[in-house]
Design a protein around this motif. Structure first.
Motif, PDB file in Angstrom:
ATOM      1  N   HIS A  33      45.857  48.871  49.219  1.00 30.90           N
ATOM      2  CA  HIS A  33      46.426  47.816  48.372  1.00 30.90           C
ATOM      3  C   HIS A  33      47.909  48.053  48.105  1.00 30.90           C
ATOM      4  CE1 HIS A  33      46.630  50.487  44.868  1.00 30.90           C
ATOM      5  NE2 HIS A  33      45.397  50.885  45.154  1.00 30.90           N
ATOM      6  N   CYS A  37      48.447  47.218  42.173  1.00 32.28           N
ATOM      7  CA  CYS A  37      47.137  46.597  42.381  1.00 32.28           C
ATOM      8  C   CYS A  37      46.069  47.687  42.473  1.00 32.28           C
ATOM      9  CB  CYS A  37      47.155  45.741  43.650  1.00 32.28           C
ATOM     10  SG  CYS A  37      48.367  44.394  43.628  1.00 32.28           S
ATOM     11  N   ASP A  38      44.884  47.323  42.895  1.00 31.44           N
ATOM     12  CA  ASP A  38      43.819  48.283  43.174  1.00 31.44           C
ATOM     13  C   ASP A  38      42.905  47.669  44.223  1.00 31.44           C
ATOM     14  OD1 ASP A  38      42.190  46.474  41.848  1.00 31.44           O
ATOM     15  OD2 ASP A  38      41.951  47.690  40.050  1.00 31.44           O
ATOM     16  N   HIS A  39      41.750  48.283  44.453  1.00 41.21           N
ATOM     17  CA  HIS A  39      40.877  47.806  45.531  1.00 41.21           C
ATOM     18  C   HIS A  39      40.408  46.379  45.330  1.00 41.21           C
ATOM     19  CE1 HIS A  39      37.727  48.886  42.610  1.00 41.21           C
ATOM     20  NE2 HIS A  39      36.984  47.995  43.251  1.00 41.21           N
ATOM     21  N   THR A  41      42.014  43.786  44.880  1.00 40.12           N
ATOM     22  CA  THR A  41      42.819  42.792  45.576  1.00 40.12           C
ATOM     23  C   THR A  41      42.168  42.378  46.897  1.00 40.12           C
ATOM     24  OG1 THR A  41      45.099  42.240  46.257  1.00 40.12           O
ATOM     25  CG2 THR A  41      44.272  44.367  46.931  1.00 40.12           C
ATOM     26  N   TRP A  42      41.317  43.265  47.449  1.00 43.97           N
ATOM     27  CA  TRP A  42      40.625  42.975  48.712  1.00 43.97           C
ATOM     28  C   TRP A  42      39.259  42.322  48.507  1.00 43.97           C
ATOM     29  CZ3 TRP A  42      43.898  43.430  52.523  1.00 43.97           C
ATOM     30  CH2 TRP A  42      44.876  44.436  52.502  1.00 43.97           C
ATOM     31  N   ALA A  57      37.893  50.898  50.785  1.00 40.35           N
ATOM     32  CA  ALA A  57      39.005  50.382  49.992  1.00 40.35           C
ATOM     33  C   ALA A  57      39.223  51.280  48.778  1.00 40.35           C
ATOM     34  CB  ALA A  57      38.725  48.942  49.556  1.00 40.35           C
ATOM     35  N   ASP A  59      41.309  53.055  45.477  1.00 38.82           N
ATOM     36  CA  ASP A  59      42.396  52.883  44.514  1.00 38.82           C
ATOM     37  C   ASP A  59      43.366  54.030  44.755  1.00 38.82           C
ATOM     38  OD1 ASP A  59      41.041  50.764  43.425  1.00 38.82           O
ATOM     39  OD2 ASP A  59      40.535  51.759  41.531  1.00 38.82           O
ATOM     40  N   HIS A  99      48.625  46.394  52.667  1.00 41.97           N
ATOM     41  CA  HIS A  99      49.303  45.238  52.079  1.00 41.97           C
ATOM     42  C   HIS A  99      50.503  45.692  51.265  1.00 41.97           C
ATOM     43  CE1 HIS A  99      49.783  42.377  48.566  1.00 41.97           C
ATOM     44  NE2 HIS A  99      50.105  41.638  49.616  1.00 41.97           N
ATOM     45  N   GLU A 180      48.232  37.294  40.258  1.00 45.26           N
ATOM     46  CA  GLU A 180      48.153  38.728  40.559  1.00 45.26           C
ATOM     47  C   GLU A 180      49.189  39.504  39.747  1.00 45.26           C
ATOM     48  OE1 GLU A 180      46.204  41.711  43.136  1.00 45.26           O
ATOM     49  OE2 GLU A 180      45.914  39.538  43.133  1.00 45.26           O
TER      50      GLU A 180
END
Length: 321
Positions: A33, A37-39, A41-42, A57, A59, A99, A180
């Motif tokens: 990410h 953000c953290d996981h 976002t996916w 995914a 953090d 990302h 976000e």
């Protein structure tokens, strides 16, 4: 950050607890990410990708549910941390998908550990040019930590988050990413998170913009399949950086998604998942060869390689593509 839709697991690496989500079966996709953000976002794409792949995914350290120690928050430090997490989890090789700031980590991971990297997918990635949002540059200014401490007091923070989410709901591309941003702003109520983010940004950005670049090492992508995905209306890192990627790595596949901002995987999750799957399906995983790597390094261009942006006509991902 928003509640996770998936079961969060934990692994302790170097004495620090790291949170991650791991779902699905098959070849491993490592999803990294972006800043703040953290996981989650996916979350819009994890289930679709997990139909064919093992999706991992995490953090990143200093983010989400992972620990936020006083630590090495450099891009190289994060790449090392991902290598060690993969080792703890018994994962040998991955296609790494990064990302924004996570794209910079993905590039660094592929550079440091080519023997563990099968492919590289960069999503609105950092490291492809100097330009970046003024809001990110502001994090490096003196007094940010103290000012954000005031701006995240309960009443002020609630008003600010609500205002950002209302702006995100407006029918304009200029504000589409503010939802976000509201989640990131809300996470800054934790002083440890603020301190970690400040260290992260200071390592890669100064008042002129991005410091870290892949320009001087882009020639190494000859040995690794690479895909670049961008949102046409990105307000954080300009879409013309996709041109830079195409110029620096002519063999890369470049997809620009219309009606999308800095988070194309959230704006168009089905299309994004299809692009990733098509890229994986159509490319052979990189096979590390020390002799080839040595040859590429020995034949490296002399001097810095400027990320020139010629007038390339980038293919936009068609609906359903």
């Amino acid at each position: 950050m928003p509640p996770s839709r998936h079961d969060v697991q934990y692994a302790t690496v170097h004495g620090h607890r790291r949170a991650y989500v791991k779902v699905g079966q098959g070849p491993v996709l490592l999803l990294l990410h972006g800043l703040g953000c953290d996981h989650t976002t996916w979350s819009p794409v994890i289930d679709a990708l997990a139909r064919r792949y093992t999706v991992l995914a995490p953090d990143l350290l200093g983010h989400g549910l992972s620990d936020k120690p006083r630590a090495d928050y450099s891009v190289g430090g994060y790449a090392n941390g991902m290598r060690d997490l993969l080792t703890v989890l018994g994962v040998d090789k991955v296609t790494v998908v990064g990302h924004s700031f996570g794209g910079g980590i993905a590039m660094q991971f592929a550079y440091q550990f080519p023997e563990r990297t099968e492919r590289l997918v960069l999503v609105a990635s950092g490291g492809l040019g100097p330009e970046v949002s003024p809001a990110i540059r502001a994090i490096t200014t003196p007094g940010f930590h103290q000012a954000m401490g005031l701006l995240t007091l309960p009443g002020v923070r609630h008003l600010g988050v609500a205002g950002l989410r209302r702006l995100a709901a407006l029918p304009t591309s200029a504000t589409r990413d503010l939802g976000e941003v509201a989640d990131i702003y809300d996470s800054f109520k934790d002083p440890h998170a603020r301190a970690a983010i400040r260290h992260v940004v200071s390592a890669v950005v100064d008042w002129k913009g991005q410091i870290v670049t892949m320009a001087d090492r882009a020639y190494l992508t000859q040995a690794m399949p690479m895909c670049v995905v961008w949102g046409r209306n990105d307000q954080v890192i300009p879409v013309r950086h996709a041109n830079n990627a195409a110029a620096l790595a002519p063999g890369a596949r470049v997809e620009v998604i219309p009606n999308s901002g800095h988070f194309p995987h959230k704006d168009h999750p089905e299309r994004f998942a299809k692009i990733v799957h098509d890229f994986v399906r159509r490319t052979q995983p990189a096979s590390y060869s020390r002799s080839r790597w040595r040859r590429l390094l020995a034949q490296a261009p002399t001097g810095a390689v400027a990320p020139a942006a010629p007038a390339l006509q980038l293919a936009e991902a068609a609906p359903g593509a």
